[in-house]
Write an enzyme that holds these catalytic residues in place. Sequence first.
Site, PDB file in Angstrom:
ATOM      1  N   ASP A 153      28.361  19.271 105.456  1.00  0.00           N
ATOM      2  CA  ASP A 153      27.971  20.457 104.642  1.00  0.00           C
ATOM      3  C   ASP A 153      28.069  21.615 105.736  1.00  0.00           C
ATOM      4  O   ASP A 153      28.225  22.772 105.091  1.00  0.00           O
ATOM      5  CB  ASP A 153      26.467  20.536 103.792  1.00  0.00           C
ATOM      6  CG  ASP A 153      26.649  19.926 102.722  1.00  0.00           C
ATOM      7  OD1 ASP A 153      27.836  19.990 102.570  1.00  0.00           O
ATOM      8  OD2 ASP A 153      25.491  19.173 102.406  1.00  0.00           O
ATOM      9  N   HIS A 165      25.189  26.397 102.705  1.00  0.00           N
ATOM     10  CA  HIS A 165      25.679  26.226 103.554  1.00  0.00           C
ATOM     11  C   HIS A 165      26.464  27.359 104.252  1.00  0.00           C
ATOM     12  O   HIS A 165      27.334  27.357 103.622  1.00  0.00           O
ATOM     13  CB  HIS A 165      25.961  25.430 103.212  1.00  0.00           C
ATOM     14  CG  HIS A 165      25.222  24.284 103.433  1.00  0.00           C
ATOM     15  ND1 HIS A 165      24.294  23.279 104.155  1.00  0.00           N
ATOM     16  CD2 HIS A 165      25.302  22.764 101.900  1.00  0.00           C
ATOM     17  CE1 HIS A 165      23.803  22.026 104.306  1.00  0.00           C
ATOM     18  NE2 HIS A 165      24.305  22.190 102.787  1.00  0.00           N
TER      19      HIS A 165
END
Length: 369
Positions: A269, A95
């Site tokens: 995220d 991420h």
Amino acid sequence: MIIGTPREVKEDEYRVAIVPAGVRQLTLAGHEALIETGAGNGSGISDSEYESAGARIVDSAEEAWSAQVVVKVKEPVEAEYKYFRKGLVLYTFLHLAAAGSLARELMKAGVTAIGYETVQEPDGFLPILTPMSEVAGRMAVQAGAKYLEKEHGGRGILLGGVPGVSPGKVAILGAGVVGSNAAKIALGLGARTMVLDTDLRKLRRMEEIFGGRVETLVSNPHNILAAVREADLLVGAVLVAGAKAPWLVTRDMLKIMKPESVIVDVSVDQGGCVETSRPTSHSSPTFVVDSVTHYCVSNMPGAVPCTSTFALASATFSGLFEIAEKGIDKTVKENYHIRHGVNVAEGNITHPKVSESLGMPCKFPEKWN
């Protein structure tokens, strides 16, 4: 090849990156698996089960990180940066679009970092992200239903209603894997369910799957505003693979939401699709802005590790095994999925969407072309 699996250290993370079946396959093929002691405890897997499958249990994270390939679940936290080194292959969720400092540390150390969330098939399907999105989508409505209860600060709404009383309204931003799974649970509870997306093909698919029981709308500022106004529970399910999620709900829009309504932003995220979202943990999952409860746990599937560990390991193992068998260079050259999963290599960002989100140059190694 030596493959290491350290114990996850992110707060309230109970998953583990590999299960005994995977260890057995690796060791039968002549590879060595190092498992940090206790790594599987949160998922109900004991050290002895790993040992029976052929793993070597090591006492420290440092030993597990000393492997040629480190396979994890969540992105490394700052305490793990000291283990980065040139030549290390890291295979995990990253991420990076929302984690510039991690990206810079990986680049500086010369790590080859493969992000599960960008491993992609030619048709755009995300084979590793999908099972975790399925879990998170289903959990999103469960969590929202809980925090709509008065004792948890909510409006006191039962999403399914009862005979003679209207059910609650769930609005879902995004008709992908998270959105469709959230819709499945919302409908199962009996809630009035609305899904918004820019892709008409996805909306048609929702219509077919749910037999017209879901209200589908094109995602645009006008329809998003209407959904925000009506929702008791708003689920953020927006994904642009590798990129930071766009803000679809601004701070000003919270003022038109029903007091004590709930937002579950599964997109957190990747930075979140709600301007006021920020990552939270399972031990402290919510915060309130303008009388709206925000649930923004960044590792939702970590709460159900006995389900999500096995789902994740099933999706990641083929790529891991290929890297072990062929090495990273040959794997990236021959495997489309893994090639698209590489986010950092040779000190550079290698994924265009990550590069765009972080405002950094994108350079893919010549040796892999």
